[in-house]
Enzyme design. Structure first.
Site, short mmCIF file in Angstrom:
data_model
loop_
_atom_site.label_atom_id
_atom_site.label_comp_id
_atom_site.label_asym_id
_atom_site.label_seq_id
_atom_site.Cartn_x
_atom_site.Cartn_y
_atom_site.Cartn_z
N ALA A 1 0.50 7.65 -4.53
CA ALA A 1 0.67 7.22 -3.14
C ALA A 1 -0.44 7.74 -2.23
O ALA A 1 -0.33 7.65 -1.01
CB ALA A 1 2.03 7.69 -2.62
N LEU B 1 -3.27 10.30 -0.40
CA LEU B 1 -3.32 11.61 0.26
C LEU B 1 -1.92 12.08 0.65
O LEU B 1 -1.10 11.28 1.14
CB LEU B 1 -4.18 11.47 1.53
CG LEU B 1 -4.25 12.67 2.46
CD1 LEU B 1 -5.02 13.82 1.81
CD2 LEU B 1 -4.91 12.28 3.77
N GLU C 1 -8.68 5.24 -4.32
CA GLU C 1 -10.01 5.89 -4.35
C GLU C 1 -10.22 6.63 -5.67
O GLU C 1 -11.31 6.60 -6.24
CB GLU C 1 -10.16 6.84 -3.17
CG GLU C 1 -10.19 6.10 -1.83
CD GLU C 1 -10.34 7.05 -0.66
OE1 GLU C 1 -11.45 7.16 -0.14
OE2 GLU C 1 -9.33 7.69 -0.28
N GLU D 1 -4.65 3.30 5.34
CA GLU D 1 -5.22 4.27 6.27
C GLU D 1 -5.15 3.78 7.71
O GLU D 1 -4.86 4.56 8.63
CB GLU D 1 -6.68 4.57 5.89
CG GLU D 1 -6.86 5.52 4.72
CD GLU D 1 -6.77 4.86 3.35
OE1 GLU D 1 -6.34 3.70 3.26
OE2 GLU D 1 -7.12 5.52 2.36
C1 1HE Z 1 4.69 11.25 0.24
C2 1HE Z 1 3.66 10.30 0.18
C3 1HE Z 1 2.41 10.66 0.71
C4 1HE Z 1 5.42 9.43 -0.69
N1 1HE Z 1 2.27 11.88 1.24
N2 1HE Z 1 4.51 12.46 0.76
N3 1HE Z 1 -0.43 6.88 1.58
C5 1HE Z 1 0.49 6.07 2.12
O1 1HE Z 1 0.46 5.74 3.27
C6 1HE Z 1 1.62 5.67 1.21
C7 1HE Z 1 2.87 6.42 1.59
N4 1HE Z 1 3.94 6.23 0.62
C8 1HE Z 1 4.65 5.06 0.55
O2 1HE Z 1 4.39 4.09 1.21
C9 1HE Z 1 5.81 5.05 -0.41
O3 1HE Z 1 6.16 6.41 -0.72
C10 1HE Z 1 5.54 4.31 -1.74
C11 1HE Z 1 5.43 2.81 -1.49
C12 1HE Z 1 4.28 4.82 -2.43
C13 1HE Z 1 6.75 4.58 -2.70
O4 1HE Z 1 7.97 4.25 -2.04
P1 1HE Z 1 9.34 4.86 -2.54
O5 1HE Z 1 10.45 4.19 -1.76
O6 1HE Z 1 9.43 4.83 -4.02
O7 1HE Z 1 9.31 6.44 -2.19
P2 1HE Z 1 9.54 7.15 -0.77
O8 1HE Z 1 11.03 7.31 -0.55
O9 1HE Z 1 8.75 6.53 0.31
O10 1HE Z 1 8.91 8.58 -1.04
C14 1HE Z 1 9.50 9.53 -1.94
C15 1HE Z 1 9.06 10.90 -1.54
O11 1HE Z 1 7.64 11.00 -1.68
C16 1HE Z 1 9.34 11.20 -0.07
O12 1HE Z 1 9.55 12.59 0.06
P3 1HE Z 1 11.06 13.16 0.19
O13 1HE Z 1 10.87 14.64 0.30
O14 1HE Z 1 11.64 12.50 1.40
O15 1HE Z 1 11.76 12.76 -1.09
C17 1HE Z 1 8.03 10.84 0.60
O16 1HE Z 1 7.85 11.53 1.82
C18 1HE Z 1 7.05 11.35 -0.44
N5 1HE Z 1 5.75 10.68 -0.31
N6 1HE Z 1 4.14 9.18 -0.39
C19 1HE Z 1 3.31 12.74 1.25
N7 1HE Z 1 1.36 9.84 0.67
C20 1HE Z 1 -8.64 11.30 1.22
S1 1HE Z 1 -8.22 10.17 2.35
C21 1HE Z 1 -7.02 9.16 1.64
C22 1HE Z 1 -6.18 8.59 2.72
C23 1HE Z 1 -4.92 8.02 2.17
O17 1HE Z 1 -4.55 8.18 1.03
S2 1HE Z 1 -3.98 7.15 3.29
C24 1HE Z 1 -2.65 6.51 2.39
C25 1HE Z 1 -1.51 7.48 2.29
#
Ligand code: 1HE
Length: 266
Positions: free
Chosen positions: A61, A63, A113, A133
């Site tokens: 997922a 960063l 990435e 992002e």
């Molecule tokens: C996270 C992250 C994360 C999940 N950082 N904790 N990335 C994003 O914007 C994508 C963000 N994530 C999502 O959109 C969704 O999690 C997914 C589509 C990937 C998966 O959905 P799902 O329903 O299976 O899981 P969820 O319920 O959203 O997440 C499960 C747990 O993972 C939850 O934590 P919990 O403690 O509540 O169980 C979420 O908070 C955690 N989690 N994704 C932190 N990304 C070097 S620059 C790079 C810049 C980027 O990468 S920007 C894109 C970031």
């Protein structure tokens, strides 16, 4: 080696490296980056090819947004340091061995990435690709502005970042993000199979393909041809002569046209 956030196994000549934070969808935090670095360095030392995959139902997922938020809410550091993501992804992209990514589920943000830093990407039908992002109010920071942009071009990357468009596996294949599409659950098997094949090439040729070729694509026509000349004339893998002899003396495995069944050379 199994550290808690990254797993490492050596399968023959292939280092199999897993992102192991499935409860957080393999979101990449500082500890993941550091452990990934140790794993890819180790792979470069003891394997001839590597595979990177995600445990659980996603590749990554991206960063760790919670960690970034914490950092934003803390005072900024007094001194600039190296960007660990760039260092590690560069070891993957331009280190001693080629890497194959096995993709499934979310391949988003920094996850895409990371995948873009590998040399060949295999995806199963559950994979989806995005650069959210723009929606998060941040910019790419894992080399995507260079690597993802070079794969898909500006207009596709701008669309993904500005609109948050998510790409399917079929779209990703058309855009060269992935080279192999397999059935659900088969990405890791296919990636290992490809890596094992790659590991049979000479290490120096693999290094030229992963290190020289992409640099040539950054050069002018003239400088590119010169660099190619230097590479072909000044260094040859020590195994080359034996491989050429195998071909000339009809011991080499014949190349296989996709529409033909394999045939033994006589
Ligand atoms: C996270 C992250 C994360 C999940 N950082 N904790 N990335 C994003 O914007 C994508 C963000 N994530 C999502 O959109 C969704 O999690 C997914 C589509 C990937 C998966 O959905 P799902 O329903 O299976 O899981 P969820 O319920 O959203 O997440 C499960 C747990 O993972 C939850 O934590 P919990 O403690 O509540 O169980 C979420 O908070 C955690 N989690 N994704 C932190 N990304 C070097 S620059 C790079 C810049 C980027 O990468 S920007 C894109 C970031």
């Amino acid at each position: 080696m199994t550290s808690n956030l990254i797993t490492y196994e050596l399968h023959g000549a292939v280092a199999v490296i897993g992102l192991n934070r499935p409860d957080k969808r393999n979101a990449i935090n500082d500890d993941v980056v550091h452990q990934l670095r140790d794993a890819v360095v180790r792979g470069g030392e003891e394997a001839d090819a590597g595979v990177i995959f995600g445990h659980g139902v996603n590749f990554s997922a991206g960063l760790d947004l919670a960690q970034l938020l914490k950092r934003m809410e803390s005072p900024p550091p007094r001194k600039k340091t190296d960007h660990a993501w760039h260092t590690v992804f560069d070891i993957i992209a331009r280190g001693p061995i080629p890497f194959v990514a096995a993709l499934h589920g979310a391949v988003v943000g920094g996850g895409l990435e990371l995948a873009a830093a590998t040399h060949i990407r295999v995806a199963d039908r559950t994979a989806f690709f995005g650069l959210p992002e723009g929606q998060r109010g941040i910019f790419v920071g894992g080399g995507g502005s260079v690597r993802v942009q070079r794969i898909v071009g500006y207009s596709v990357m701008a669309d993904m970042m500005l609109t948050g468009r998510i790409l399917s596996v079929d779209e990703a294949e058309k855009l060269n993000i992935v080279r192999y599409v397999v059935d659900e659950g088969q990405a890791l098997t296919k990636a290992k199979e490809l890596a094992a094949r790659i590991a049979q090439n000479t290490p120096l040729t693999n290094w030229q393909i992963t290190n020289v070729l992409p640099r040539i694509s950054d050069l002018s026509h003239d400088d590119g041809l010169f660099m190619e000349y230097i590479n072909t004339s000044m260094q040859r893998p020590p195994e080359s002569a034996q491989r050429l002899r195998d071909f000339v003396e009809k011991r080499a495995t014949p190349l296989q046209a996709p529409h033909k069944k394999p045939e033994r050379r006589r």
